[in-house]
Design an enzyme around this catalytic site. Structure first.
Site, PDB file in Angstrom:
ATOM      1  N   GLU A  52       4.113  -1.764   2.486  1.00  0.00           N
ATOM      2  CA  GLU A  52       3.087  -1.079   3.284  1.00  0.00           C
ATOM      3  C   GLU A  52       3.535   0.295   3.784  1.00  0.00           C
ATOM      4  O   GLU A  52       2.756   1.239   3.791  1.00  0.00           O
ATOM      5  CB  GLU A  52       2.698  -1.951   4.485  1.00  0.00           C
ATOM      6  N   ASP A  70      -4.576   3.018   8.808  1.00  0.00           N
ATOM      7  CA  ASP A  70      -3.536   2.013   9.042  1.00  0.00           C
ATOM      8  C   ASP A  70      -2.339   2.678   9.713  1.00  0.00           C
ATOM      9  O   ASP A  70      -1.983   3.809   9.379  1.00  0.00           O
ATOM     10  CB  ASP A  70      -3.092   1.392   7.714  1.00  0.00           C
TER      11      ASP A  70
END
Ligand SMILES: *[C@@H]1O[C@H](CO)[C@@H](O)[C@H](O)[C@H]1NC(C)=O
Ligand SMILES: *[C@@H]1O[C@H](CO)[C@@H](O)[C@H](O)[C@H]1NC(C)=O
Ligand SMILES: *[C@@H]1O[C@H](CO)[C@@H](O)[C@H](O)[C@H]1NC(C)=O
Length: 141
Positions: A52, A70
């Site tokens: 990620e 995010d």
């Protein structure tokens, strides 16, 4: 004036980068242990973070198709989990900025909450890079 603004912009961007912390794999393992992530899922968490955010605490994604972003080590989405203003809010009762600090306590608690609700499947990066795959080796850490 314009030149000055551009120079300031460049310096600001460079300094945002130099503030950012990138953990080594073993540093990440130590941080996750400190946050009491369970040992038997640690390799999945390491894989998730590497997928990620590449273990970087300060990253913000480009806007997703629905305009959300995010945040931080676990790339936590601001549509549901954190408030983008300076007032803590949403399901993790936190600001998004607090999910991007080098102290990963807030981000970890939020990630655990997401996991409790949705499991690792909440993270696209885990699904594509970790699910059913060889997980990172952390035996030496
Ligand atoms: C917005 O996009 C993100 C990432 O693609 C996704 O996690 C989230 O569920 C979406 N939210 C809505 C309301 O569609
Ligand atoms: C986010 O912050 C704004 C501005 O401080 C506030 O008005 C709003 O209620 C907050 N949202 C949540 C979900 O807490
Ligand atoms: C959210 O966090 C603040 C402190 O950051 C706290 O004062 C407040 O009680 C918390 N709200 C909830 C619903 O947990």
């Amino acid at each position: 004036m314009k030149v000055l603004l551009i120079i300031c912009g460049v310096i600001a961007v460079v300094c945002l980068q130099c503030e950012a912390k990138t953990f080594t794999r073993c540093q990440l393992v130590r941080e996750l242990r400190k946050q009491k992530f369970p040992e038997n899922k640690l390799r999945d968490w390491v894989c998730l973070v590497e997928s990620e955010s590449s273990r970087r605490t300060h990253v913000i994604s480009r806007p997703n198709s629905n305009g959300s972003r995010d945040h931080g080590l676990f790339q936590i989405n601001d549509r549901y989990w954190c408030n983008n203003s300076n007032k803590p809010g949403k399901d993790c009762n936190t600001t998004c900025a607090e999910l991007r600090t080098d102290d990963i306590t807030k981000a970890s608690n939020c990630a655990k909450k997401i996991y409790k609700r949705h499991g690792f499947d909440a993270w696209h990066g885990w699904i594509i890079k970790c699910k059913g795959k060889n997980l990172p080796v952390i035996r030496h850490c």
